[in-house]
Design a protein around this motif. Structure first.
Motif, PDB file in Angstrom:
ATOM      1  N   GLU A 191       0.821  -1.209   0.000  1.00  0.00           N
ATOM      2  CA  GLU A 191       0.000   0.000   0.000  1.00  0.00           C
ATOM      3  C   GLU A 191       0.857   1.262   0.000  1.00  0.00           C
ATOM      4  N   LYS A 192       1.964   1.242   0.740  1.00  0.00           N
ATOM      5  CA  LYS A 192       2.805   2.439   0.839  1.00  0.00           C
ATOM      6  C   LYS A 192       3.416   2.799  -0.519  1.00  0.00           C
ATOM      7  N   ASP A 193       3.712   1.781  -1.336  1.00  0.00           N
ATOM      8  CA  ASP A 193       4.277   2.047  -2.660  1.00  0.00           C
ATOM      9  C   ASP A 193       3.239   2.697  -3.570  1.00  0.00           C
ATOM     10  N   LYS A 194       2.002   2.209  -3.489  1.00  0.00           N
ATOM     11  CA  LYS A 194       0.928   2.797  -4.292  1.00  0.00           C
ATOM     12  C   LYS A 194       0.687   4.244  -3.877  1.00  0.00           C
ATOM     13  N   ILE A 195       0.621   4.466  -2.565  1.00  0.00           N
ATOM     14  CA  ILE A 195       0.384   5.813  -2.051  1.00  0.00           C
ATOM     15  C   ILE A 195       1.515   6.746  -2.460  1.00  0.00           C
ATOM     16  N   ASN A 196       2.747   6.235  -2.409  1.00  0.00           N
ATOM     17  CA  ASN A 196       3.895   7.048  -2.806  1.00  0.00           C
ATOM     18  C   ASN A 196       3.776   7.463  -4.269  1.00  0.00           C
ATOM     19  N   GLY A 197       3.448   6.507  -5.123  1.00  0.00           N
ATOM     20  CA  GLY A 197       3.322   6.809  -6.545  1.00  0.00           C
ATOM     21  C   GLY A 197       2.247   7.839  -6.830  1.00  0.00           C
ATOM     22  N   LEU A 198       1.106   7.705  -6.176  1.00  0.00           N
ATOM     23  CA  LEU A 198       0.013   8.643  -6.398  1.00  0.00           C
ATOM     24  C   LEU A 198       0.313  10.001  -5.777  1.00  0.00           C
ATOM     25  N   SER A 199       1.025   9.996  -4.667  1.00  0.00           N
ATOM     26  CA  SER A 199       1.327  11.243  -3.966  1.00  0.00           C
ATOM     27  C   SER A 199       2.294  12.130  -4.734  1.00  0.00           C
ATOM     28  N   ILE A 200       3.139  11.528  -5.564  1.00  0.00           N
ATOM     29  CA  ILE A 200       4.117  12.331  -6.300  1.00  0.00           C
ATOM     30  C   ILE A 200       3.600  12.760  -7.670  1.00  0.00           C
ATOM     31  N   GLY A 201       2.329  12.457  -7.944  1.00  0.00           N
ATOM     32  CA  GLY A 201       1.739  13.007  -9.160  1.00  0.00           C
ATOM     33  C   GLY A 201       1.207  12.030 -10.180  1.00  0.00           C
ATOM     34  N   ALA A 202       1.336  10.728  -9.939  1.00  0.00           N
ATOM     35  CA  ALA A 202       0.777   9.760 -10.889  1.00  0.00           C
ATOM     36  C   ALA A 202      -0.746   9.825 -10.851  1.00  0.00           C
ATOM     37  N   ASP A 203      -1.372   9.576 -11.994  1.00  0.00           N
ATOM     38  CA  ASP A 203      -2.828   9.562 -12.064  1.00  0.00           C
ATOM     39  C   ASP A 203      -3.397   8.187 -11.741  1.00  0.00           C
ATOM     40  N   ASP A 204      -2.593   7.158 -11.934  1.00  0.00           N
ATOM     41  CA  ASP A 204      -3.059   5.797 -11.693  1.00  0.00           C
ATOM     42  C   ASP A 204      -1.854   4.899 -11.411  1.00  0.00           C
ATOM     43  N   TYR A 205      -2.130   3.718 -10.854  1.00  0.00           N
ATOM     44  CA  TYR A 205      -1.072   2.789 -10.441  1.00  0.00           C
ATOM     45  C   TYR A 205      -1.579   1.379 -10.719  1.00  0.00           C
ATOM     46  N   ILE A 206      -0.863   0.641 -11.544  1.00  0.00           N
ATOM     47  CA  ILE A 206      -1.258  -0.733 -11.880  1.00  0.00           C
ATOM     48  C   ILE A 206      -0.166  -1.681 -11.393  1.00  0.00           C
ATOM     49  N   THR A 207      -0.562  -2.707 -10.651  1.00  0.00           N
ATOM     50  CA  THR A 207       0.417  -3.677 -10.162  1.00  0.00           C
ATOM     51  C   THR A 207       0.546  -4.849 -11.134  1.00  0.00           C
ATOM     52  N   LYS A 208       1.781  -5.304 -11.298  1.00  0.00           N
ATOM     53  CA  LYS A 208       2.053  -6.471 -12.135  1.00  0.00           C
ATOM     54  C   LYS A 208       1.813  -7.742 -11.329  1.00  0.00           C
ATOM     55  N   PRO A 209       1.362  -8.816 -11.994  1.00  0.00           N
ATOM     56  CA  PRO A 209       0.970  -8.878 -13.407  1.00  0.00           C
ATOM     57  C   PRO A 209      -0.421  -8.268 -13.614  1.00  0.00           C
ATOM     58  N   PHE A 210      -0.666  -7.773 -14.810  1.00  0.00           N
ATOM     59  CA  PHE A 210      -1.968  -7.207 -15.127  1.00  0.00           C
ATOM     60  C   PHE A 210      -2.400  -7.738 -16.489  1.00  0.00           C
ATOM     61  N   SER A 211      -3.709  -7.702 -16.730  1.00  0.00           N
ATOM     62  CA  SER A 211      -4.222  -8.171 -18.017  1.00  0.00           C
ATOM     63  C   SER A 211      -4.159  -7.042 -19.039  1.00  0.00           C
ATOM     64  N   VAL A 212      -4.106  -7.414 -20.300  1.00  0.00           N
ATOM     65  CA  VAL A 212      -4.099  -6.426 -21.371  1.00  0.00           C
ATOM     66  C   VAL A 212      -5.390  -5.608 -21.342  1.00  0.00           C
ATOM     67  N   SER A 213      -6.507  -6.274 -21.079  1.00  0.00           N
ATOM     68  CA  SER A 213      -7.789  -5.562 -21.064  1.00  0.00           C
ATOM     69  C   SER A 213      -7.826  -4.512 -19.960  1.00  0.00           C
ATOM     70  N   GLU A 214      -7.252  -4.836 -18.800  1.00  0.00           N
ATOM     71  CA  GLU A 214      -7.213  -3.863 -17.703  1.00  0.00           C
ATOM     72  C   GLU A 214      -6.348  -2.674 -18.085  1.00  0.00           C
ATOM     73  N   LEU A 215      -5.182  -2.936 -18.647  1.00  0.00           N
ATOM     74  CA  LEU A 215      -4.277  -1.859 -19.044  1.00  0.00           C
ATOM     75  C   LEU A 215      -4.946  -0.950 -20.071  1.00  0.00           C
ATOM     76  N   LEU A 216      -5.560  -1.537 -21.101  1.00  0.00           N
ATOM     77  CA  LEU A 216      -6.192  -0.738 -22.149  1.00  0.00           C
ATOM     78  C   LEU A 216      -7.350   0.084 -21.592  1.00  0.00           C
ATOM     79  N   ALA A 217      -8.099  -0.503 -20.651  1.00  0.00           N
ATOM     80  CA  ALA A 217      -9.227   0.223 -20.064  1.00  0.00           C
ATOM     81  C   ALA A 217      -8.749   1.437 -19.284  1.00  0.00           C
ATOM     82  N   ARG A 218      -7.657   1.264 -18.559  1.00  0.00           N
ATOM     83  CA  ARG A 218      -7.156   2.383 -17.750  1.00  0.00           C
ATOM     84  C   ARG A 218      -6.517   3.460 -18.632  1.00  0.00           C
ATOM     85  N   VAL A 219      -5.827   3.037 -19.684  1.00  0.00           N
ATOM     86  CA  VAL A 219      -5.241   4.011 -20.614  1.00  0.00           C
ATOM     87  C   VAL A 219      -6.351   4.799 -21.304  1.00  0.00           C
TER      88      VAL A 219
END
Length: 231
Positions: A87-115
């Motif tokens: 959780e701390k890694d996700k919060i760190n990523g979002l706190s520094i300006g990321a709009d979204d955070y996807i953890t590996k492994p992820f599906s192609v459909s999930e990635l395309l939907a978020r993009v």
């Protein structure tokens, strides 16, 4: 055509991501390092709509790259890709300006939907810039053309996600907004991620607009429910 920058040092993963994005109709540029990504960002005259950033990169890591990009632009959408699931890694990523955070492994459909969801927000932002609309709430003015929030006449730079949250607040003054409504209003109905992304962005907004972030006067917490805007 929407332009996507894929920053990933593992060739096989980067090529698969790029291939699927191209098949979905995107114009894709690839970088195996943060340094190369910055070169591409600087050289692209029209800019990229979205940047996908792996965290574990050689040299500068993805978090530092995210911070560097965000210092230069609040407009490009940023999605962090990482095997770090804490959780701390996700919060760190979002706190520094990321709009979204996807953890590996992820599906192609999930990635395309978020993009796609992030590209819609970028497109909506560009469209709104053409107008002259300004939203006023107490001492705050939200300029929808410049995408800047003013407090007592002083500008406050916001990321596109932060700006859209403020738009939602300004349009619903005094209304308790459940987290799911904020998530749907900003990230879209089919967002795959955790509702906690709302809390992270609210925390970041408070740091920018509140005189005392630990005792907010404007973005009030409605315990067990969500948040309410108080002009």
């Amino acid at each position: 055509m929407r332009k996507i920058l894929v920053v990933e040092d593992e060739d096989a993963i980067r090529e698969v991501i790029a291939l699927n994005l191209r098949m979905a109709g995107y114009d894709v540029a690839e970088a195996a390092s943060a340094e190369r990504a910055l070169e591409l960002l600087g050289a692209e005259q029209d800019g990229f709509d979205v940047a996908l950033l792996d965290v574990m990169l050689p040299g500068m890591n993805g978090f530092s790259l995210c911070e560097t990009i965000r210092r230069d632009s609040a407009e490009v959408g940023i999605i962090i890709l990482s095997a770090k699931t804490q959780e701390k890694d996700k919060i760190n990523g979002l706190s520094i300006g990321a709009d979204d955070y996807i953890t590996k492994p992820f599906s192609v459909s999930e990635l395309l939907a978020r993009v796609e969801a992030l590209c819609r927000r970028v497109t909506r932002q560009a469209t709104e810039k053409q107008g002259e609309s300004r939203l006023v709430s107490g001492q705050f003015v939200l300029d929808q053309k410049s995408r800047v929030l003013y407090k007592n006449g002083q500008p406050i730079d916001l990321t596109q996600v932060e700006f859209q949250i403020m738009e939602l607040f300004f349009q619903n003054p005094g209304v308790a907004l459940v987290r799911d409504k904020i998530l749907e209003g900003v990230w879209g109905k089919n967002y795959y991620g955790d509702v906690k992304i709302v809390d992270v962005n609210i925390r970041r907004l408070r740091m920018k607009i509140e005189d005392e972030p630990s005792s907010p006067a404007h973005i009030a917490t409605v315990w067990g429910y969500g948040y309410r805007w108080k002009p």
